[in-house]
Design a protein around this motif. Structure first.
Motif, PDB file in Angstrom:
ATOM      1  N   THR A 114     -26.952   8.081   7.062  1.00 11.26           N
ATOM      2  CA  THR A 114     -25.729   7.333   6.755  1.00 11.26           C
ATOM      3  C   THR A 114     -24.496   8.102   7.205  1.00 11.26           C
ATOM      4  N   VAL A 117     -23.867   7.479  10.772  1.00 11.68           N
ATOM      5  CA  VAL A 117     -23.195   6.204  11.023  1.00 11.68           C
ATOM      6  C   VAL A 117     -21.703   6.323  10.731  1.00 11.68           C
ATOM      7  N   LEU A 131     -19.949   2.328   2.956  1.00 13.57           N
ATOM      8  CA  LEU A 131     -21.224   3.049   3.023  1.00 13.57           C
ATOM      9  C   LEU A 131     -21.551   3.731   1.703  1.00 13.57           C
ATOM     10  N   TYR A 185     -31.069  -2.145   2.930  1.00 13.16           N
ATOM     11  CA  TYR A 185     -30.129  -1.067   3.258  1.00 13.16           C
ATOM     12  C   TYR A 185     -30.284  -0.646   4.718  1.00 13.16           C
ATOM     13  N   ILE A 189     -27.472  -0.741   7.762  1.00 14.15           N
ATOM     14  CA  ILE A 189     -27.094   0.447   8.521  1.00 14.15           C
ATOM     15  C   ILE A 189     -27.406   0.263  10.001  1.00 14.15           C
ATOM     16  N   TYR A 221     -33.912   3.597  12.972  1.00 19.06           N
ATOM     17  CA  TYR A 221     -33.765   2.584  11.928  1.00 19.06           C
ATOM     18  C   TYR A 221     -34.672   1.387  12.162  1.00 19.06           C
TER      19      TYR A 221
END
Length: 310
Positions: A114, A117, A131, A185, A189, A221
């Protein structure tokens, strides 16, 4: 008094259960073996790129999510599955510890990804807030669901002396919600890394940098999203005996893929003459990229910190 048909039925149920335990054990061993193999082949990179670097928040996160699987996916897993002397009380304690540590480990890996990102969104305060909310909701919900599931577990004495592992008689299917939460989730993302990735490719520039920051992030991902989806299907459709068949595999893959992301980024920075970083997330690339891609650099919020290694 039990009839012959009742005895045969009970024996079949016991045989089916033992076969399911054996199959789950195979998958647990496969996950642990995969983790240990990846650890050994990347240990040299880790020693060179991480061990000698200064201590930062990201380095602590890296070590936590990297080494926790040695406890929950290796030690506790094998103790729970292979012991012939473990009793029902110890089984419940081990399973609770393993469940909590697995959720904690996956959460730490997700936190690292995360932050990646957030970095490519220029460390925007608005994106950071979104986030943070998504991450906290996902993690807290997962711990609540895990609490209900772990409380529902019931164990009894082994059916025969040489039986390996714990003999479980009850488990709630609510655990599938953990994988639904994780799936949602990861999908969110994934979208958030694809959007700036498309913009970066349109700007052009260093394709190796794009590959490390964007393409590899998207692939990671996609893998995790696919595995979470499979876990949801398995938890809903298969008998309760197979609820945890893919837990160790997904747990280990989270750690493996997250570690690879960080090591690859640091390796890219090590190959450069000048190291660039964005602070807490420690993304690195070289000065020539800054000179030729100022817009791309500003998107990532990178600034030179020092000359030399990562």
């Amino acid at each position: 008094m039990s009839t012959i048909s009742d005895i045969i039925k009970e024996l079949k149920q016991l045989t089916d259960y033992v076969e399911s335990v054996r199959l789950v054990t195979y998958f647990d061993v496969a996950g642990s073996t995969m983790f240990l193999y990846d650890y050994l082949i990347t240990l040299g990179m880790e020693v060179d790129l991480v061990w000698s670097s200064k201590w930062t928040f990201m380095k602590m996160l890296y070590f936590a999510q990297r080494y926790l699987p040695f406890v929950d996916a290796v030690a506790l897993c094998f103790l729970n599955q292979l012991s012939t002397t473990i009793d029902p009380t110890a089984c419940k304690m081990v399973e609770k510890a393993r469940g909590v540590l697995m959720i904690a480990g996956i959460s730490l890996s997700e936190l690292v990804l995360t932050l990646r990102v957030w970095a490519v969104w220029e460390r925007s305060s608005r994106v950071g807030l979104v986030l943070s909310i998504l991450f906290l909701l996902a993690v807290s919900s997962s711990f609540v669901v895990s609490g209900f599931f772990l409380s529902s577990l019931q164990f009894v004495d082994k059916p025969y002396p040489t039986f390996q592992g714990c003999f479980i008689t009850s488990a709630s299917r609510v655990v599938y919600m953990n994988w639904v939460i994780l799936m949602a989730y990861e999908a969110a993302i994934l979208v958030m890394i694809v959007i700036p990735g498309i913009s970066a490719y349109r700007l052009g520039g260093d394709t190796a940098l794009h590959t490390i920051v964007y393409r590899d992030g998207v692939i990671v991902y996609i893998y995790l999203l696919a595995l979470s989806t499979i876990n949801v299907i398995v938890s809903i459709s298969l008998p309760r005996m197979y609820l945890d068949i893919l837990w160790s595999v997904e747990r280990c893959l989270h750690s493996i893929l997250t570690s690879r992301v960080l090591l690859d980024i640091r390796a890219y920075g090590r190959r450069a003459h000048t190291v660039w970083a964005d602070g807490i997330t420690e993304l690195h690339f070289d000065s020539e990229v800054i000179n030729t891609e100022p817009r791309f650099a500003r998107r990532l919020g990178w600034a030179r910190i020092r000359r030399g290694g990562a």
